[in-house]
Scaffold this active site. Structure first.
Site: not given
Ligand code: NAD
Length: 362
Positions: A141, A192, A224, A248, A252
């Site tokens: 980000y 990852k 994943d 993020d 959620d």
């Protein structure tokens, strides 16, 4: 010394829900001996309307002197036409970066009384209690270079950079290990590393930090798989630590496991432990001013502040148990209402928590 608490009600339902949290704080101050001084200031759309800026200078200065901040929510459709730098959300983002709040703590708790609110089967989620620790100021980000560029053949490409320095990984890992130490002592680091070099470094640094926390059981999981496990068997997790983008998305998803956005608090901390505490939901303009918003996420944000900012886990537990007691009584705001429950408004819900808390003081 007394704690300086800055209260930023913000927009929409912000002032309504924060008013109930203030009543809880007053009981903690007057009947449980919490030494706290409260000040209020404007932010977001309210900041723009009162002082011409979503993060007024006076608010920023108070924030820099505060030991903790309690925020309602910011935003509303009436501010959508403002230039980007004057929009309410900009005030919140600037405050987070001014205070260097790099550690975002997002619990996903499902009170057994509300197990029916989840879209998953009650036995999969009832009693769920996960803490997701998301790195908030680094990663893709913020990484550079970033942009959209025109290539020789006339095509454009868009690009971003996922980058973490060792020190950034180390400080978020330490926060997560410390939190795991206050909970069930299990930490899962999500990355990852099978594909990304930045994740390889992440894993290496987390392993190094783990040496200082021999009593914490550390595991690693690819993002994943973590997404799958969250919806398959979420109760396997205690504390999860991960970088900004993965956090993020996962936080959620974890929040939605609980099915009740009006119940979830959050915290954002900096290196000195100073923190901003706020519900995860927004300003809910569709119900603002109607007196029906659920104040529990904000009240539970006070509990997080007590536990992670003021080192008063004893009082945090009182607040959390008072909330549990109110749910046991069958009281529900509209967002968590179920058959057979008693629908109440914002003020009644806040008052019920205050009463339950008072009962625990005597
Ligand atoms: P929202 O979280 O405000 O609302 C989503 C839905 O959940 C709405 O139907 C709302 O009524 C309901 N809801 C939210 N909180 C509730 C509560 N406490 N009790 C009962 N119901 C509740 O998200 P949105 O509608 O996408 O955004 C509205 C505004 O909030 C936008 O301006 C957005 O930018 C802003 N926002 C602010 C924050 C923040 O301040 N941290 C976070 C998210 C969104």
């Amino acid at each position: 010394m007394s704690t300086r608490l800055l209260i930023l009600p913000g927009d929409g339902i912000g002032p309504e829900i924060v008013a109930e949290a203030i009543k809880v704080l007053e009981v903690l101050r007057d009947e449980f001996g919490l030494s706290v001084e409260m000040e209020q200031a404007s932010i977001g759309g309210a900041g723009y309307e009162q002082d011409g800026h979503p993060l007024p200078q006076a608010t920023l200065e108070l924030a820099q002197r505060a030991d903790a901040i309690l925020l309602g929510a910011v935003g509303g459709p009436q501010f959508n036409e403002l230039p980007r730098e004057l929009r309410p959300e900009r005030g919140l983002l600037s405050l987070r970066s001014e205070l260097d709040l790099f550690a975002n703590l997002r619990p996903a708790i499902l009170y057994p009384q509300l197990a029916d609110a989840s879209t998953l089967r009650p036995e999969v989620v009832s009693g769920l209690d996960i803490m997701i620790v998301r790195e908030l100021t680094g990663g893709i980000y913020f990484g550079k270079p970033r942009g959209i560029r025109l290539l020789d053949g006339g095509q454009r490409d868009g690009y971003n950079t996922m980058v973490y320095q060792e020190a950034e990984i180390e400080r978020i890992a330490r926060v997560a290990f410390e939190i795991a130490g206050k909970r069930q002592k299990r930490l899962c680091s999500v990355d990852k590393a099978n594909v990304l070099e930045v994740s390889e470094l992440w894993r290496e640094v987390v392993d190094q930090v783990a040496v200082d926390y021999p009593d914490i059981e550390l595991s690693h999981m690819y993002v994943d798989n973590a997404a799958m496990q969250l919806v398959r068997a979420p109760k396997q997790f205690d504390v999860v630590v991960t970088e900004n983008l993965f956090g993020d998305v996962l936080s959620d998803a974890a929040a939605m496991l609980t099915g009740s956005i009006g119940m979830l608090p959050s915290a954002s901390l900096n290196a000195s432990g100073m923190g901003m505490y706020e519900p995860i939901h927004g300003s809910a303009p569709d119900i603002a001013g109607k007196g029906v918003a659920n104040p529990l996420a904000t009240i539970l944000s006070v509990a997080m502040m007590l536990r992670y900012g003021l080192d008063r886990s004893d009082l945090a537990t009182h607040v959390e148990e008072a909330v549990g007691q109110v749910l046991d009584q069958g009281l529900r705001t509209a967002d968590i209402a179920a058959d057979g429950s008693t629908p109440v408004g914002t003020e009644q819900m806040g008052q019920a928590v205050v009463d339950a808390l008072r009962g625990r003081a005597s």
